[in-house]
Motif scaffolding. Structure first.
Motif, short mmCIF file in Angstrom:
data_model
loop_
_atom_site.label_atom_id
_atom_site.label_comp_id
_atom_site.label_asym_id
_atom_site.label_seq_id
_atom_site.Cartn_x
_atom_site.Cartn_y
_atom_site.Cartn_z
N PHE A 108 33.53 51.55 37.89
CA PHE A 108 33.26 50.22 37.36
C PHE A 108 33.84 50.07 35.97
O PHE A 108 33.67 50.94 35.11
N ARG A 153 33.83 41.80 40.28
CA ARG A 153 32.38 41.72 40.14
C ARG A 153 32.04 40.83 38.95
O ARG A 153 32.73 40.84 37.94
N TYR A 214 24.26 42.32 35.67
CA TYR A 214 25.04 43.28 34.89
C TYR A 214 24.31 43.76 33.64
O TYR A 214 24.74 44.71 32.99
N THR A 352 36.57 38.68 34.74
CA THR A 352 35.92 39.51 35.76
C THR A 352 35.82 40.95 35.30
O THR A 352 36.53 41.39 34.37
N GLN A 355 35.25 46.76 40.39
CA GLN A 355 34.53 47.88 41.01
C GLN A 355 35.32 48.41 42.18
O GLN A 355 35.96 47.66 42.92
#
Length: 359
Positions: A108, A153, A214, A352, A355
């Motif tokens: 990530f 993500r 997040y 963005t 991931q």
């Protein structure tokens, strides 16, 4: 041509790490993260990619965070500050991340150090300059991530409002009779008292954003590091919070946009440049950046951010500011973007994180 990746082990490597994006990106679009911030990272490994001639062509960081893993219920290999000259360099860096993350569930990034601090990739608006606490990268970056199996993500947008001459009382209508009836008190930031105000902001910040996918709770030390040096730049009229019966319930943190100064000094914010910025801070009162805003659970939906937005826009106009930019707002959070739309704001950059699941 081959690309080799190795860890940063000395001051020369750290300097090369900080200098790389200044060579790769246009000086009038990319805003560097202060070198002092990078040097102060703890429990983070820095890496450089070099081509066969020894030229630095890429960089990344690697670290893990137990709070982030607990929040998402998975183990993550986090990476950040990731820059690359070309596809071959990107492949070498992503291979490193994948190799180090073999014992995790997902890769990530890019984050530095967490999504609620700095990081991200812009996916549109490449012709628009970046700004403090936000990302800028060329158009081929998202293509490179996605060719290597990364998926988006927490898609979002940064925003810009270019008409600050609006009638704030009309646009952000709030019945002032409620102020006395609901025991509301408007508070302002203070340069002298900023350290004492940080715990108040931290309490509201953690409570307001705990529901976001997040967001991981920020500690007192993390917030102090993230806001280090902010006090001397503070425009006290732009940091606002609302108390109800003596309890903080809503806040908005906006700062003068010093991005052009950071570009000029190439992210080197040593003592001398800090003094220069302090001496010339009046030059940077044309543009502002809204860093974060929120309302604590149980008080949301009562219009308290509308009241704070009214006061903010009154103060922006009185202070002679011309534009207001905002750090990223997730696309599934339209209520947060509504305030920008009210004053004719528009999305500035698509945004963005990426991931990739570990097989």
């Amino acid at each position: 041509m081959s690309v080799f990746v190795s860890p940063v082990t000395d001051r020369a490597g750290l300097r090369a790490f900080c200098d790389l994006p200044l060579r790769l990106h246009p000086a009038d679009r990319y805003v560097p993260l202060a070198a002092q911030v990078i040097a102060g990272f703890k429990d983070v490994q820095l890496f450089l990619a070099r081509d066969a001639a020894g030229t630095v062509v890429g960089r990344t960081t690697l670290h893990r965070n137990a709070k982030f893993d607990a929040k998402l219920g998975r183990r993550h290999q986090l990476f950040g500050l990731t820059e690359f000259r070309d596809e071959e360099t990107a492949a070498a860096l992503f291979d490193l991340v994948a190799d180090r993350g073999r014992d995790t569930d997902a890769l990530f990034g890019p984050v530095g150090l967490l999504p609620n601090q700095t990081g991200g990739v812009i996916t549109s608006g490449f012709e628009e300059r970046g700004f403090i606490d936000s990302a800028w990268n060329p158009a081929f970056y998202p293509e490179a991530y996605e060719r290597h199996g990364f998926t988006r993500r927490f898609e979002a947008d940064t925003w810009i409002c270019e008409r600050l001459d609006v009638d704030a009382d009309a646009v952000f209508a709030f019945d002032d009779a409620r102020i006395e009836a609901e025991h509301l008190v408007l508070r302002h930031g203070s340069r002298r008292g900023f350290t004492k105000q940080l715990p108040i902001l931290r309490e509201m910040l953690n409570a307001s954003f705990a529901q976001l996918g997040y967001y991981t709770e920020i500690s007192a030390d993390e917030l102090a590091a993230q806001t280090d040096g902010l006090a001397y730049l503070l425009d006290e009229s732009l940091l606002l919070w609302l108390e109800k019966d003596g309890r903080p319930v809503a806040f908005v943190v906006t700062v003068p946009d010093v991005s052009e100064f950071f570009m000029k000094v190439r992210g080197r914010l040593g003592v001398l440049n800090q003094l220069r910025l302090l001496a010339t801070r009046g030059r940077y009162r044309r543009d502002a950046v809204l860093i974060i805003k929120g309302t604590v659970p149980g008080e949301q939906g009562r219009g308290y951010l509308t009241l704070l937005s009214r006061e903010l826009h009154r103060n922006l106009r009185a202070g002679g500011y011309r534009t207001l930019r905002s750090t990223y707002v997730e696309r599934d959070n339209p209520a947060s973007a509504a305030g920008y739309r009210r004053v004719g704001g528009r999305p500035l950059h698509g945004y963005t994180f990426y991931q990739r699941d570990v097989a």
